[in-house]
Scaffold this active site. Sequence first.
Site, PDB file in Angstrom:
ATOM      1  N   HIS A   1       8.701  13.327 -16.973  1.00 26.53           N
ATOM      2  CA  HIS A   1       7.679  13.330 -18.013  1.00 26.53           C
ATOM      3  C   HIS A   1       7.542  14.688 -18.699  1.00 26.53           C
ATOM      4  O   HIS A   1       7.075  14.746 -19.847  1.00 26.53           O
ATOM      5  CB  HIS A   1       6.322  12.929 -17.428  1.00 26.53           C
ATOM      6  CG  HIS A   1       6.190  11.463 -17.176  1.00 26.53           C
ATOM      7  ND1 HIS A   1       6.609  10.864 -16.006  1.00 26.53           N
ATOM      8  CD2 HIS A   1       5.691  10.454 -17.955  1.00 26.53           C
ATOM      9  CE1 HIS A   1       6.368   9.560 -16.073  1.00 26.53           C
ATOM     10  NE2 HIS A   1       5.815   9.290 -17.243  1.00 26.53           N
ATOM     11  N   GLY A   2       7.900  15.761 -18.032  1.00 29.85           N
ATOM     12  CA  GLY A   2       7.777  17.072 -18.652  1.00 29.85           C
ATOM     13  C   GLY A   2       8.241  18.187 -17.743  1.00 29.85           C
ATOM     14  O   GLY A   2       8.217  18.061 -16.511  1.00 29.85           O
TER      15      GLY A   2
END
Length: 395
Positions: free
Chosen positions: A319-320
């Site tokens: 996600h990041g």
Amino acid sequence: MIFNTWTFAAFALVVLAVYWTIVPRRWRPVALVVFGAVFYAFSVPAYLVLLAVLGGVTYALGIALLRTRSVPARKALLATGVTLIVGVLVFFKYTKFLALTVDQIAHTAIVPVPVIVVPLAISFFTFEFVHVLVDIYLGKIERLDALDFVVFMMFFPTLVAGPIKRYQSFAPQVHTLREPDRATFLLNFYRVAIGVAKKTVLADSMAVFVQPILTPGPPFGQLDYVLAALAYAAKIYFDFSGYSDIAIGVAGLLGFAIPENFERPYWSRNISVFWRRWHISLSAWIRDYVFIPLGGSRRNPVVTAANLFLAMALAGLWHGANWTFVLWGLWHGLGLAVHRVWSSAVVPRADWLARPSAGLEAVSVVMTFGFVVTGWLLFAAPTLGAALAAFRGMF
């Protein structure tokens, strides 16, 4: 090109008009490739070359896998392909993160921090490419058509934010395209409208309430943090599911059915059910291509728990590029591990837990929701320090 913009609305309307009224039936797959190229090039045109090259390499290795019978050679081809695809993802998305981590550990700038523009949707198309190679290796894909693969790769409704498609369910639709009837058209148009409303009206309106998590400090009290966590839970759900609704609706208007991505996740009675309902295409990908290859739950409880932690840590990192996302993944890995022990070692020994009960169901849903909402503090906070401050403020 972001879905909830007038630019995309104009682009989609032009595409639909041209696609169904001007383009001959046999040329529609080619038109989809052109539309996808225009859509992708709108962001950073140069990275269209990266997508094309990586897609070409994936296709070539897939064909080689289909034609090769030697087991060692097939393993080598698969390893080469997966390493290359994941290597590209790591380089563009995580090089800066790794350099900053080394510098923070060393307390000095010993590694130059590169300035890299992350290609649009690299997390999505790399996962789809890995899926194609692995499923060919496993015999789940027995044929790889060049045009089908390019349409699969360049299908613009799913390029930005998924859902993550599976080639074997998508490819057969390329040659059976039919103009949607009135009911189907209206249903998909409604789906798009709902998605836009979720994103622009509901998700964006929650942003003002999330501030205590982003900049925690003395001005905020405990109630502020609780409301911020609840607001963020609403924001991220309406944001993610809104994008999925738009993607599914636009795909339907083009004559394609793509996977559902959300199914009332906040009504889940345990964390395992939550992950079968939240970002379904990603959850299924992590299960099939990370958790199961690691051994899944077939080994002893300690190894199973370790597999869950690793799989969810990777899900968080996907996600990041931030340690807050890794910790968010580990938080859910912990929840899944505890739930597995609970359901296998505790529930069978307590008849009242095994019996259906509306009261028990309600308690389970509330507890699961509370666990998920608490985890969102890690996901939303910009730094570990901010996450810790938000935890202290909330509890």
